[in-house]
Design a protein around this motif. Structure first.
Motif, PDB file in Angstrom:
ATOM      1  N   ILE A   6      65.840  45.988  -8.380  1.00 13.53           N
ATOM      2  CA  ILE A   6      67.023  45.195  -8.705  1.00 13.53           C
ATOM      3  C   ILE A   6      68.224  46.124  -8.879  1.00 13.53           C
ATOM      4  O   ILE A   6      68.063  47.339  -9.018  1.00 13.53           O
ATOM      5  CB  ILE A   6      66.810  44.359  -9.993  1.00 13.53           C
ATOM      6  N   PRO A   7      69.430  45.581  -8.858  1.00 10.55           N
ATOM      7  CA  PRO A   7      70.612  46.440  -9.043  1.00 10.55           C
ATOM      8  C   PRO A   7      70.561  47.166 -10.385  1.00 10.55           C
ATOM      9  O   PRO A   7      69.970  46.682 -11.353  1.00 10.55           O
ATOM     10  CB  PRO A   7      71.777  45.456  -9.011  1.00 10.55           C
ATOM     11  N   CYS A   8      71.221  48.304 -10.435  1.00 13.57           N
ATOM     12  CA  CYS A   8      71.379  49.050 -11.690  1.00 13.57           C
ATOM     13  C   CYS A   8      72.855  49.376 -11.849  1.00 13.57           C
ATOM     14  O   CYS A   8      73.259  50.533 -11.941  1.00 13.57           O
ATOM     15  CB  CYS A   8      70.533  50.327 -11.671  1.00 13.57           C
ATOM     16  N   ASP A   9      73.663  48.318 -11.873  1.00 13.16           N
ATOM     17  CA  ASP A   9      75.117  48.462 -11.881  1.00 13.16           C
ATOM     18  C   ASP A   9      75.752  48.114 -13.223  1.00 13.16           C
ATOM     19  O   ASP A   9      76.967  48.135 -13.370  1.00 13.16           O
ATOM     20  CB  ASP A   9      75.737  47.599 -10.790  1.00 13.16           C
ATOM     21  N   GLY A  10      74.915  47.720 -14.211  1.00 14.70           N
ATOM     22  CA  GLY A  10      75.437  47.375 -15.524  1.00 14.70           C
ATOM     23  C   GLY A  10      75.911  45.947 -15.659  1.00 14.70           C
ATOM     24  O   GLY A  10      76.546  45.599 -16.660  1.00 14.70           O
ATOM     25  N   HIS A  11      75.588  45.089 -14.657  1.00 10.30           N
ATOM     26  CA  HIS A  11      76.032  43.698 -14.702  1.00 10.30           C
ATOM     27  C   HIS A  11      74.832  42.770 -14.563  1.00 10.30           C
ATOM     28  O   HIS A  11      73.979  42.961 -13.699  1.00 10.30           O
ATOM     29  CB  HIS A  11      77.031  43.415 -13.587  1.00 10.30           C
ATOM     30  N   HIS A  12      74.804  41.745 -15.415  1.00 12.06           N
ATOM     31  CA  HIS A  12      73.767  40.725 -15.299  1.00 12.06           C
ATOM     32  C   HIS A  12      73.992  39.939 -14.015  1.00 12.06           C
ATOM     33  O   HIS A  12      75.119  39.803 -13.544  1.00 12.06           O
ATOM     34  CB  HIS A  12      73.825  39.794 -16.509  1.00 12.06           C
ATOM     35  N   SER A  13      72.939  39.416 -13.440  1.00 12.92           N
ATOM     36  CA  SER A  13      73.053  38.681 -12.185  1.00 12.92           C
ATOM     37  C   SER A  13      71.845  37.788 -12.000  1.00 12.92           C
ATOM     38  O   SER A  13      70.888  37.812 -12.788  1.00 12.92           O
ATOM     39  CB  SER A  13      73.146  39.657 -11.003  1.00 12.92           C
ATOM     40  N   ARG A  14      71.891  37.010 -10.934  1.00 15.68           N
ATOM     41  CA  ARG A  14      70.790  36.120 -10.578  1.00 15.68           C
ATOM     42  C   ARG A  14      69.492  36.907 -10.398  1.00 15.68           C
ATOM     43  O   ARG A  14      68.442  36.528 -10.906  1.00 15.68           O
ATOM     44  CB  ARG A  14      71.163  35.392  -9.276  1.00 15.68           C
ATOM     45  N   ASP A  15      69.557  38.025  -9.648  1.00 18.49           N
ATOM     46  CA  ASP A  15      68.352  38.821  -9.400  1.00 18.49           C
ATOM     47  C   ASP A  15      67.804  39.424 -10.681  1.00 18.49           C
ATOM     48  O   ASP A  15      66.580  39.500 -10.878  1.00 18.49           O
ATOM     49  CB  ASP A  15      68.651  39.938  -8.396  1.00 18.49           C
ATOM     50  N   VAL A  16      68.702  39.849 -11.558  1.00 21.30           N
ATOM     51  CA  VAL A  16      68.255  40.436 -12.823  1.00 21.30           C
ATOM     52  C   VAL A  16      67.592  39.372 -13.694  1.00 21.30           C
ATOM     53  O   VAL A  16      66.541  39.604 -14.297  1.00 21.30           O
ATOM     54  CB  VAL A  16      69.432  41.099 -13.560  1.00 21.30           C
ATOM     55  N   ALA A  17      68.191  38.183 -13.737  1.00 25.09           N
ATOM     56  CA  ALA A  17      67.614  37.101 -14.534  1.00 25.09           C
ATOM     57  C   ALA A  17      66.206  36.761 -14.044  1.00 25.09           C
ATOM     58  O   ALA A  17      65.279  36.552 -14.847  1.00 25.09           O
ATOM     59  CB  ALA A  17      68.511  35.871 -14.467  1.00 25.09           C
ATOM     60  N   ASN A  39      75.142  29.581 -12.861  1.00 28.26           N
ATOM     61  CA  ASN A  39      74.426  29.458 -14.131  1.00 28.26           C
ATOM     62  C   ASN A  39      73.448  30.600 -14.347  1.00 28.26           C
ATOM     63  O   ASN A  39      73.353  31.160 -15.440  1.00 28.26           O
ATOM     64  CB  ASN A  39      73.660  28.123 -14.188  1.00 28.26           C
ATOM     65  N   LEU A  40      72.703  30.941 -13.317  1.00 26.14           N
ATOM     66  CA  LEU A  40      71.661  31.957 -13.442  1.00 26.14           C
ATOM     67  C   LEU A  40      72.299  33.336 -13.570  1.00 26.14           C
ATOM     68  O   LEU A  40      72.986  33.819 -12.669  1.00 26.14           O
ATOM     69  CB  LEU A  40      70.741  31.909 -12.216  1.00 26.14           C
ATOM     70  N   GLY A  41      72.084  33.957 -14.717  1.00 21.57           N
ATOM     71  CA  GLY A  41      72.651  35.280 -14.948  1.00 21.57           C
ATOM     72  C   GLY A  41      73.969  35.271 -15.677  1.00 21.57           C
ATOM     73  O   GLY A  41      74.586  36.328 -15.850  1.00 21.57           O
ATOM     74  N   TYR A  42      74.432  34.095 -16.120  1.00 19.13           N
ATOM     75  CA  TYR A  42      75.691  34.006 -16.858  1.00 19.13           C
ATOM     76  C   TYR A  42      75.434  33.427 -18.244  1.00 19.13           C
ATOM     77  O   TYR A  42      74.613  32.512 -18.399  1.00 19.13           O
ATOM     78  CB  TYR A  42      76.698  33.125 -16.118  1.00 19.13           C
ATOM     79  N   PRO A  43      76.128  33.923 -19.262  1.00 18.33           N
ATOM     80  CA  PRO A  43      75.930  33.398 -20.616  1.00 18.33           C
ATOM     81  C   PRO A  43      76.643  32.061 -20.808  1.00 18.33           C
ATOM     82  O   PRO A  43      77.524  31.685 -20.026  1.00 18.33           O
ATOM     83  CB  PRO A  43      76.563  34.476 -21.505  1.00 18.33           C
ATOM     84  N   LEU A  44      76.250  31.360 -21.850  1.00 19.89           N
ATOM     85  CA  LEU A  44      76.913  30.117 -22.233  1.00 19.89           C
ATOM     86  C   LEU A  44      78.384  30.412 -22.522  1.00 19.89           C
ATOM     87  O   LEU A  44      78.698  31.343 -23.265  1.00 19.89           O
ATOM     88  CB  LEU A  44      76.229  29.540 -23.471  1.00 19.89           C
ATOM     89  N   PRO A  45      79.320  29.659 -21.936  1.00 19.70           N
ATOM     90  CA  PRO A  45      80.748  29.944 -22.163  1.00 19.70           C
ATOM     91  C   PRO A  45      81.120  29.900 -23.641  1.00 19.70           C
ATOM     92  O   PRO A  45      80.603  29.077 -24.405  1.00 19.70           O
ATOM     93  CB  PRO A  45      81.453  28.824 -21.380  1.00 19.70           C
ATOM     94  N   GLU A  46      82.018  30.752 -24.026  1.00 16.40           N
ATOM     95  CA  GLU A  46      82.426  30.838 -25.420  1.00 16.40           C
ATOM     96  C   GLU A  46      83.069  29.547 -25.915  1.00 16.40           C
ATOM     97  O   GLU A  46      82.997  29.231 -27.103  1.00 16.40           O
ATOM     98  CB  GLU A  46      83.402  32.005 -25.616  1.00 16.40           C
TER      99      GLU A  46
END
Length: 746
Positions: free
Chosen positions: A173-184, A458-465
């Motif tokens: 998986i990516p190692c770029d410091g960002h959450h994503s669909r693949d990471v989830a 939705n996948l890989g993103y947090p609930l909006p503030e």
């Protein structure tokens, strides 16, 4: 920025493989998916796979694994095979040693560094290139920090790669410091592996077995080990301020309590199943009960009692309908809001008509949506200050949010601002869409479509503030007359809807425009037209804004009112079509009109010059003579109009009609009404798209958004320009309808 070594990689893959793989890439020195696809096809060609494709799939991986489980100086099959690797290294930002075809020290060092960045160096030590690393090399994934990525997230990504890369279905998986669909998805694989699922059973889906397993793995203060590592990872991936750790200490417990409070979970400070679920999948624990719901069914007294018995206090209902037949109770029904209020419930309004793809979202469409929603909210009796949730009900990619959704919501905001901001703007949509619209300042709260867990937004993103409602499940509750299907919504408290309403505005015929609305109408239409590129002074067009409005709205208000009442047709349909066409009248139209005059006024017996038109769109409503004849003939035959039947094949009939359209403004406006009736009936005998025009229901005062759009579009024809202009005219229609509505309810 172009990179010369990437350009050389592109030249290599074109020169050697384009004829073998059927793909040529632009040699622009920029890394992109097309280059990676071309290199993937080149690899498949070297492996003897046919046909080649863009996908580094199971066949490519298994063939590579069986033939070359370790690629190095001694096992490299050919110089070109090595050049594929070197080219990919340059595209990834590593040293490819000049694409010289040799797996030498510089290439070996680059592969070693690549594996370190991936976090797999302990699993695959040394400089050998293994198949799964090769697969990762031929993607656009980054393995170094990009765009200010989180060091904690990058640590988690590398840890996941290093711990699970040996499993059959786990890939780098990516190692770029960002959450994503693949990471989830990789985290779900990790949980399934730790639950003991075998390869083939573990699938990265939050299914029943995974949920049952997690219920046995609550973590709490003092716990250590792999489940704490995983739990702290999912907290960090949801942008909670925690360290990636294997020890559940007090700081982790504090972060858990903050998250639980934010997500409206039971605040225990423990990593229990509801908390795991909310961190892992957008809809979370779907057994939760929500205090709100939304649905497409009318709220009756019996259904309201069912909702209240379930602990529901807030109901989301739709302001308008897209169809008059599909889901007939989707829009708020007559008397429904009064039932809701009398039952002690509160209602939050939702505006959704078009919106299933990016093309439906433009600045002009946003202006139209804002005006339409305001008109509908006032019709239903929603008080000033109510928040309207505007829907983005499709899987909008991040680029589409930038190009389409943000301008659309800017249009909504601008339309409400022009009206004095009587209502607040909310958004309904996936997490990323809601967060980005809020960050742009175009919304005040979010209604999150979290049931669509597979959406990329939705996948890989947090609930909006700023979430107000969180849609998590569909249920059918109650029985008998109280039975109702609802979408269950969790409530944050940021929005409370409305519990009392002004008297609804009834559907009544149009009247003459009230004199007192003239200045505001002129201002609003002018602002809108300027916003889409039409200066009020007319610019390169023949007529200024004020002149077009005076001619097509003020001067003939009696005629337009009469037509509206006779044909149960909203005045705004006639006004919008005529105003829009007059605003577009320019010197080219004048020159074509002159040619038509020449055609019909040539000396007797003189044939017309070649390519000279016998007809053109003319007059204030820019109507062709033939179109007017077809529309009038249809309405006369239908019995809704009187007059002489004319023949489009006869020059005298064309010219007589054309002159009336050009010189008689009242006749032109009456013809607009005839054309709208003809359009709604499917334009029989006219020029239609290949599939024909469907027959709409007869024009009515309660036409839906889709029906209004169709009539406006058919006035111009079909195709991309007609679609675009109809979308722009929708906003114009709703501005005009706003002031017609004020006038008829004075």
């Amino acid at each position: 920025m172009a990179d010369e070594m990437v350009r050389r990689a592109q030249r290599f893959v074109n020169d050697v493989y384009s004829s073998r793989t059927g793909m040529t890439v632009e040699e622009d020195g920029r890394t992109k998916w097309e280059v990676m696809y071309a290199l993937t096809r080149a690899l498949q060609s070297e492996l003897g796979i046919s046909p080649v494709s863009n996908s580094f799939g199971p066949t490519t991986l298994s063939t590579l694994t069986s033939r070359y489980p370790k690629l190095n100086f001694g096992t490299m099959p050919s110089a070109d095979f090595c050049r594929i690797i070197q080219s990919a290294l340059y595209c990834k930002g590593y040293d490819g040693d000049g694409i010289n075809g040799a797996y030498g020290p510089r290439v070996q060092a680059a592969v070693t560094k690549l594996k370190e960045d991936m976090g797999v160096e302990t699993v695959f030590p040394g400089s050998d290139l293994t198949p799964k690393v090769f697969k990762g090399l031929l993607t656009m994934d980054a393995y170094v920090d990009v765009n200010s990525g989180s060091p904690t997230v990058r640590e988690i990504q590398q840890w996941l790669n290093g711990r699970y890369i040996g499993r059959r279905d786990f890939f780098v998986i990516p190692c770029d410091g960002h959450h994503s669909r693949d990471v989830a998805k990789s985290v779900l694989f990790a949980i399934q592996y730790e639950l003991g699922m075998a390869d083939g059973s573990a699938n990265g889906v939050f299914g029943p077995a995974t949920q049952a397993g997690l219920k046995q793995h609550t973590v709490s203060l003092g716990n250590t080990g792999i489940w704490v590592w995983l739990f702290s990872a999912v907290l960090a991936l949801n942008k909670r301020p925690v360290d990636f750790t294997g020890t559940f200490d007090s700081s982790l417990g504090s972060a858990v309590r903050e998250f639980q409070s934010f997500a409206k979970l039971a605040v225990s400070g423990n990593g229990d199943f509801p908390t795991w679920a909310s961190l892992l999948v957008s809809y979370g624990d779907q057994t939760r009960n929500g205090e709100a719901c939304d649905g497409v069914t009318r709220i009756t007294a019996s259904r309201a009692a069912t909702l209240k018995a379930q602990g529901i206090g807030y109901v989301g209902r739709y302001l308008t309908a897209l169809s008059s037949t599909s889901l007939p109770e989707k829009p708020i029904q007559e008397g429904e809001l009064q039932t809701i209020a009398a039952s002690g419930l509160r209602c939050f309004p939702i505006y959704q008509t078009f919106g299933r793809d990016a093309a439906s979202f433009t600045y002009a469409a946003g202006r139209a949506a804002g005006y339409a929603a305001m008109n509908a909210a006032q019709d239903h009796g929603f008080k000033n200050g109510t928040r309207i949730f505007f829907a983005v009900d499709f899987d909008a990619l991040d680029g589409e949010v930038t190009s389409n959704v943000l301008p659309h919501f800017k249009g909504i905001v601008d339309s409400l601002a022009d009206a004095g901001n009587p209502y607040l703007v909310g958004i309904y949509g996936p997490r990323n869409v809601c967060s980005r619209v809020a960050a742009a300042g175009h919304s005040t709260a979010s209604f999150v479509s979290d049931m669509s867990s597979g959406f990329s937004g939705n996948l890989g993103y947090p609930l909006p503030e700023d979430w107000a409602y969180d849609q998590i499940a569909t249920r059918t509750i109650g029985s008998g007359d109280g039975r109702i299907e609802i979408d269950v919504d969790i409530v944050s408290g940021r929005d409370s809807g409305q519990g009392s309403f002004d008297p609804p505005r009834k559907v009544v015929p149009d009247t003459r425009l009230a004199v007192e609305v003239y200045p505001a109408l002129e201002l609003d239409v002018g602002k809108y037209m300027e916003s889409i590129g039409f200066p009020n002074n007319g610019g390169t067009r023949n007529f200024a804004h004020w002149k077009c409005l005076q001619t097509t709205v003020w001067d003939h208000d009696d005629v337009i009112t009469e037509l509206s009442n006779r044909y149960t047709m909203r005045k705004a349909l006639i006004q919008a079509s005529a105003y829009w066409e007059m605003r577009h009248w320019d010197a080219i139209d004048d020159s074509v009109d002159a040619l038509v005059e020449g055609y019909h006024n040539r000396p007797p017996g003189v044939p017309p010059p070649p390519n000279v038109p016998r007809d053109s769109s003319t007059g204030i409503a820019q109507i062709f003579g033939a179109t007017a004849i077809l529309a009038w003939n249809h309405c006369i035959a239908k019995g809704v109009a009187t007059g002489r039947i004319r023949d489009t094949a006869v020059d005298e009939d064309i010219y007589a009609t054309w002159k009336q359209l050009k010189n008689d403004e009242e006749y032109a406006l009456r013809t607009v009404a005839m054309i709208h009736i003809w359009d709604a009936d499917g334009k029989p005998g006219g020029q239609n798209p290949p599939e024909g025009e469907t027959v709409l229901r007869p024009i009515a005062l309660n036409y839906t958004e889709r029906e209004i759009f169709e009539v406006l579009r058919r006035y111009q024809g079909w195709g991309p320009e007609a679609e675009e202009h109809a979308g722009q005219r929708m906003a114009l229609y709703h501005i005009l309808e706003k002031y017609n509505g004020i006038s008829r309810h004075l």
